[in-house]
Design an enzyme around this catalytic site. Structure first.
Site, short mmCIF file in Angstrom:
data_model
loop_
_atom_site.label_atom_id
_atom_site.label_comp_id
_atom_site.label_asym_id
_atom_site.label_seq_id
_atom_site.Cartn_x
_atom_site.Cartn_y
_atom_site.Cartn_z
N SER A 1 -4.93 3.38 7.98
CA SER A 1 -4.01 4.35 8.54
C SER A 1 -4.19 4.44 10.06
O SER A 1 -4.09 3.45 10.76
CB SER A 1 -4.19 5.70 7.84
OG SER A 1 -3.13 6.58 8.15
N ASP B 1 4.23 4.17 -0.06
CA ASP B 1 3.54 5.02 0.92
C ASP B 1 4.50 6.07 1.47
O ASP B 1 5.47 5.73 2.14
CB ASP B 1 2.99 4.15 2.06
CG ASP B 1 2.01 4.89 2.94
OD1 ASP B 1 2.12 6.12 3.07
OD2 ASP B 1 1.11 4.21 3.51
N HIS C 1 -0.19 6.12 -0.04
CA HIS C 1 -1.04 6.06 1.15
C HIS C 1 -2.50 6.08 0.72
O HIS C 1 -3.22 7.07 0.89
CB HIS C 1 -0.72 7.23 2.08
CG HIS C 1 -1.25 7.04 3.47
ND1 HIS C 1 -0.83 6.02 4.30
CD2 HIS C 1 -2.18 7.73 4.18
CE1 HIS C 1 -1.46 6.09 5.45
NE2 HIS C 1 -2.30 7.12 5.41
#
Length: 229
Positions: A119, A174, A208
């Site tokens: 991320s 995601d 995610h």
């Protein structure tokens, strides 16, 4: 010199099983710390790869209503056209360059050091590698994007010269960092490094987060591009 030394909490480290001849500096995501990734990477049990998992400073984050949390730089919005914290990104990249420099001082040459992250950490890993003055082994970029992507011309990478390997992974479901971000990032990386240098893997039904299949791909990539010597 590869970067600037800056004061920061001592990173979590997963030592090599025997002698470290390569290193991976893994950068965590927003609100996390290096400890969680050190636990995950310890399962790789490499005899020659050392994993360094630093901790981001605690700063107010605009995206989360100025709440203070571990963050490599400020995030204003998750819109593709949002303003970016250019100054904060560059300061964070200097911190990572300092970590690379420390590993070089420890006896691991920069071309045996890989940057990786998840991320926000993956975003910082990409930016730092592309702007590094040291030649690096490559990048693992999970569920992320390339910050300040418009600042990169067709060919500018120093730390990652054309042909340098990049493994980019993204969950197709995601909800935080959309697949569009991953696709745009892969396109930009291929324009800078070459189409054959970037491996972009997509994972169905993954949001995610990471999954066992993805982590196995990461392990194989590291074993391929950071082999024993």
């Amino acid at each position: 010199m590869c970067g600037n030394n800056m004061s920061a909490p001592i990173p979590a480290v997963v030592p090599a099983g025997r002698k470290a001849t390569a290193a991976v500096i893994f950068l965590h995501g927003l609100g996390d710390t290096g400890h969680s990734w050190a636990e995950a990477l310890a399962l790789f049990k490499s005899p020659h790869i050392k994993f360094v998992c630093p901790h981001a400073p605690v700063i107010p984050v605009t995206l989360n209503m100025q709440q203070a949390m571990p963050s490599w730089f400020d995030i204003i919005s998750l819109s593709p056209c949002a303003a970016e914290d250019e100054a904060g990104i560059k300061v964070a990249a200097d911190i990572v360059r300092g970590l690379v420099e420390q590993e070089v001082k420890n006896g691991i040459p920069s071309h045996r050091i890989m940057l990786a992250g998840f991320s926000q950490g993956g975003a910082l890993a990409l930016y730092t590698a592309l702007t590094s003055r040291c030649r690096l082994a490559g990048v693992v970029a999970l569920s992320c994007w390339l910050p300040l992507r418009d600042s990169f011309p067709q060919s500018c990478a120093e730390g990652l010269p054309p042909g340098s390997p990049v493994l980019q992974c993204h969950g197709e479901s995601d909800p935080l960092v959309p697949m569009l971000f991953g696709t745009l990032t892969a396109e930009k990386l291929r324009s800078v490094l070459g189409s054959d240098a970037v491996t972009f893997r997509k994972y169905r039904s993954i949001g995610h987060s990471t999954a066992s299949e993805e982590m196995e791909d990461v392990k194989k990539f590291l074993e391929t591009h950071l082999p024993p010597i």
